[in-house]
Design a protein around this motif. Structure first.
Motif, PDB file in Angstrom:
ATOM      1  N   LEU A   8       0.857  -1.180   0.000  1.00 12.62           N
ATOM      2  CA  LEU A   8       0.000   0.000   0.000  1.00 12.62           C
ATOM      3  C   LEU A   8       0.898   1.236   0.000  1.00 12.62           C
ATOM      4  CD1 LEU A   8      -2.750  -0.920   2.636  1.00 12.62           C
ATOM      5  CD2 LEU A   8      -2.966  -0.942   0.151  1.00 12.62           C
ATOM      6  N   ASN A   9       0.681   2.118  -0.961  1.00  4.00           N
ATOM      7  CA  ASN A   9       1.549   3.283  -1.095  1.00  4.00           C
ATOM      8  C   ASN A   9       1.270   4.369  -0.067  1.00  4.00           C
ATOM      9  OD1 ASN A   9       2.981   2.203  -3.203  1.00  4.00           O
ATOM     10  ND2 ASN A   9       1.746   3.178  -4.791  1.00  4.00           N
ATOM     11  N   THR A  10       0.293   4.158   0.792  1.00  6.32           N
ATOM     12  CA  THR A  10      -0.016   5.166   1.811  1.00  6.32           C
ATOM     13  C   THR A  10       0.772   4.961   3.099  1.00  6.32           C
ATOM     14  OG1 THR A  10      -1.870   3.819   2.596  1.00  6.32           O
ATOM     15  CG2 THR A  10      -2.350   5.494   0.927  1.00  6.32           C
ATOM     16  N   ILE A  11       1.522   3.870   3.188  1.00  9.49           N
ATOM     17  CA  ILE A  11       2.217   3.536   4.434  1.00  9.49           C
ATOM     18  C   ILE A  11       3.530   4.315   4.534  1.00  9.49           C
ATOM     19  CG2 ILE A  11       3.213   1.681   5.801  1.00  9.49           C
ATOM     20  CD1 ILE A  11       0.194   1.476   5.465  1.00  9.49           C
ATOM     21  N   ASP A  12       3.736   4.989   5.657  1.00  8.48           N
ATOM     22  CA  ASP A  12       4.989   5.703   5.892  1.00  8.48           C
ATOM     23  C   ASP A  12       6.087   4.731   6.297  1.00  8.48           C
ATOM     24  OD1 ASP A  12       4.047   8.345   5.423  1.00  8.48           O
ATOM     25  OD2 ASP A  12       3.058   8.329   7.379  1.00  8.48           O
ATOM     26  N   PRO A  13       7.340   5.046   5.970  1.00  9.54           N
ATOM     27  CA  PRO A  13       8.450   4.154   6.348  1.00  9.54           C
ATOM     28  C   PRO A  13       8.753   4.221   7.836  1.00  9.54           C
ATOM     29  CG  PRO A  13       9.288   6.128   5.271  1.00  9.54           C
ATOM     30  CD  PRO A  13       7.795   6.192   5.168  1.00  9.54           C
TER      31      PRO A  13
END
Length: 721
Positions: free
Chosen positions: A618-623
């Motif tokens: 999911l591209n919304t997850i922060d590192p």
């Protein structure tokens, strides 16, 4: 910063958290002041009574950290971020544990902030109504919170509470004061004036506060580029509170606020780029945003058979967004001028009743919270425009094949009715907390002439949804300084109006967005396990969580070209399954036994997310992120702090449909200081990004392609004071 270095830093934080009870103290301090939350149970609860991960950002913290905007508020809160649209529209909404997109309920003094909405490159109605110097505290509840806060809280809650009169009245019955702030981040300055009073008024006591604030700022000074897009911003706000305490101790409240913001931008970064701006030679925006809100409340207690205490609130709110765009296309022959206007209007009102009862039965103590809420929101939107031939002066209402005015969704009325109950059952060292919420959601769409003309072949739909959202928590007081908890929570979010009935068509580019009346409601099932440790010189907490989301809605998914016509179709779709899991850790330690006045704070967040329908991230997850602070405060009047923020690289992205940008890891260092004179004048100062690091926050650039001209313009701020 490479991954190995980051892992070493994180491990040090984990070791300190694991061993802090042994290193620092073995006894629980009876004098420790526990934080009080509202989001944990809707009525006040202390830290030790709450199941789940909650952050409290106090006025004191906002002041010492010199917070001036949304991203400053969450700067040192890993796992919580702020989404940035672009250089024109700026920061738009909160994201918690990688979940945003109107899935985080944002409240200001109990009044829900309207949803963020955007369409295309010339329209974006965000949720940034924050006036940081007016804030008493911000409470952030992480994870599904539908049982207590309804459909909008699928990902969590951000509850903003503004300052009450007594917070100004430290001595005496009147207060007249002010503050001024300058920030090199965007060369902004803010001036605030405050008047507060309290005194007898008839049989009770009346107290009030009135605050006026003005902020003027410009474009952010970005670390990766010197020639930033121009952005001039003026923000004015008026806030007032009246509190009348009756002889019985019951309380009447009246809150009102007026917020007005004007933003002028000159967006040069996209000129000549791509199909959309290939012939654009000048792009200027003039945007305004207004919010008016008022609420009236009654807080009461008594020996009623049905309740011990409660509160009743009525609220009304109106938000108006007006965004005007002037675009010159001088590369065309003949050259043209395009002028666009986007308006977005929300009117909402509602009533909320929260009650609490307590009793004992069969060797168990019960503390039951229960209540009901009703609300109605009316939302409307319109885009208008005119194009002018600069050689002949002829004008037309057709731009890029669209005939203006148009509406991207019909006027919508959303009604919600909710009932909830949760019981805190104490049995010795254990507290069992079951909860249940019933919610009904009704969407009534009303197509007018403009919408029907623009969307002649689209059938609009109404929606009626209802749901039961259960939760179950367990709290175990292992010993005086140790607590363990676990929680299951079910989340629910009805399909939003902008996804169900959205429709726009750009014939020149052969783009079309189509509605999806078959959207299913989003649901989630989450589990969180946690531990808290507290002694007379330390606090530590760790939380591990996992949430399964079903039918998660992705807005305007690219469906590819339509056979026959070649039209590129966009439609909101349900993702069959998505999973988010991770761990969070916090530690606060007083090191005074070794160095007087020194304390240490650290927090870290590690989150992973996967779209289980295609096995992509999911591209919304922060590192992965770690924040550590060392503070020296030898006495109340002097304070000095050094803060390190370390963030891992982001290379877990879904780039299956386009070449998505990835961000490098980084570490930045900040320094803040405070000093209060003997006469009561306080000065706070800070230097941020001390070593002038060039870096990017993932929440600012996620889903952008590697060749996006906006990338450097969305880099983090350079060193500033």
């Amino acid at each position: 910063m490479n991954l190995a270095t980051f892992r070493i830093t994180l491990v040090l934080g984990l070791v300190l958290t694991a061993y802090s009870p042994t290193l620092l103290s073995q006894s629980f301090s009876e004098s420790a002041i526990e934080e009080i939350f509202v989001v944990g149970a809707r009525l006040p609860r202390s830290t030790s009574e709450v199941v789940g991960k909650i952050d409290v950002i106090s006025h004191q913290k906002l002041t010492t950290e010199l917070a001036t905007n949304l991203s400053d508020v969450t700067r040192y809160t890993p796992g919580v971020s702020v989404t940035t649209a672009d250089t024109r529209f700026g920061e738009t909404e909160f994201s918690i544990r990688g979940l945003g997109g109107n899935r985080v309920a944002t409240l200001i003094d109990g009044v829900p902030v309207p949803d963020q909405f955007d369409v295309g490159s010339f329209a974006n109605a965000g949720q940034d109504f924050l006036v940081t110097d007016a804030v008493s505290r911000i409470e952030i509840l992480r994870g599904p919170a539908s049982t207590l806060f309804g459909s909008d809280a699928l990902g969590g809650v951000v509850a903003i509470v503004t300052r009450d009169p007594e917070e100004y009245l430290q001595e005496g019955n009147t207060h007249l004061g002010g503050s001024a702030l300058y920030s090199g981040r965007d060369n902004s300055h803010r001036i605030t004036g405050t008047a507060a009073f309290s005194g007898d008024a008839g049989p009770g006591e009346l107290a009030g506060v009135l605050r006026l604030s003005r902020k003027d700022g410009h474009e952010v000074n970005r670390s990766a580029i010197d020639d930033n897009d121009r952005r001039d911003r003026t923000q004015e706000s008026l806030q007032g509170k009246l509190k009348y305490t009756l002889p019985s101790g019951n309380l009447l409240r009246l809150n009102f606020t007026a917020f007005d913001e004007e933003v002028d931008t000159d967006v040069e970064s996209v000129l000549g780029y791509g199909r959309k701006f290939r012939n654009t030679t000048d792009l200027v925006g003039a945007d305004s945003k207004e919010r008016y809100a008022t609420s009236a409340g009654y807080e009461f207690s008594g020996d009623s058979r049905w309740f011990d205490q409660g509160r009743f609130n009525l609220y009304w709110q109106q938000v108006e967004v007006d965004q005007r765009t002037t675009e010159y296309r001088n590369r065309l022959n003949p050259p043209i001028l395009n002028q666009r206007d986007f308006t977005y209007d929300t009117k909402a009102y509602g009533a909320i009743l929260d009650l609490e009862s307590s009793f004992s039965m069969a060797n168990t103590d019960h503390r039951i919270g229960w209540g009901v809420s009703v609300q109605r929101a009316r939302i409307s939107e319109q885009r208008d425009g005119v194009t002018t031939n600069l050689q002949t002066g002829a004008s037309s209402k057709v731009i890029l094949g669209e005939t203006f005015p148009v509406k991207d969704f019909p006027k919508s009325t959303v009604d919600g009715v909710s009932l909830y109950v949760h019981d805190e059952i104490s049995i010795g060292d254990f507290t069992l907390i079951p909860g249940l919420r019933y919610e009904s959601y009704d969407l009534d769409a009303n197509a007018d002439f403009i919408y029907i003309t623009d969307n002649p072949n689209i059938d609009i739909v109404d929606i009626s949804e209802s749901s039961l959202s259960p939760k179950l928590g367990l709290l175990w007081d292992v010993r005086s300084d140790t607590q363990l908890y676990m929680q299951y929570a079910h989340g629910f979010r009805a399909p939003p109006f902008e996804d169900v009935n959205i429709g726009f068509d750009i014939p020149l580019f052969n783009y079309r967005a189509i509605p999806n009346p078959s959207l299913d409601a989003e649901t989630s099932d989450g589990i969180e396990l946690g531990a808290r440790f507290q002694g007379n010189s330390y606090r530590a907490a760790i939380a591990v969580f996992g949430v399964e989301y079903d039918d998660l809605i992705q807005t305007r998914v690219n469906l590819g070209r339509q056979p026959g016509t070649g039209t590129l179709l966009f439609q909101s779709r349900n993702v069959d399954e998505a999973r988010v899991y991770g761990a969070e850790i916090n530690v606060n330690a007083d090191l005074g036994r070794w160095v007087e006045g020194v304390s240490f704070d650290a927090s870290a967040s590690w989150v992973r997310g996967k779209d289980r329908s295609n096995d992509e991230p999911l591209n919304t997850i922060d590192p992965l992120e770690l924040v550590a602070a060392l503070t020296w405060q030898p006495h109340e009047r002097t304070r000095l702090a050094f803060v390190t923020t370390a963030v891992a690289s982001q290379n877990r992205v879904d780039d299956s449909s386009s070449d998505i940008v990835q961000t490098d890891g980084f570490a930045v260092f900040d320094m803040t200081a405070s000093y209060t004179t003997a006469s009561g004048i306080r000065v706070d100062a800070g230097v941020f990004n001390l070593f002038d690091k060039t870096y990017w926050r993932w929440s600012s650039v996620r889903n952008r392609t590697v060749d996006d001209p906006m990338l450097n313009h969305l880099s983090a701020p350079e060193r500033y004071a």
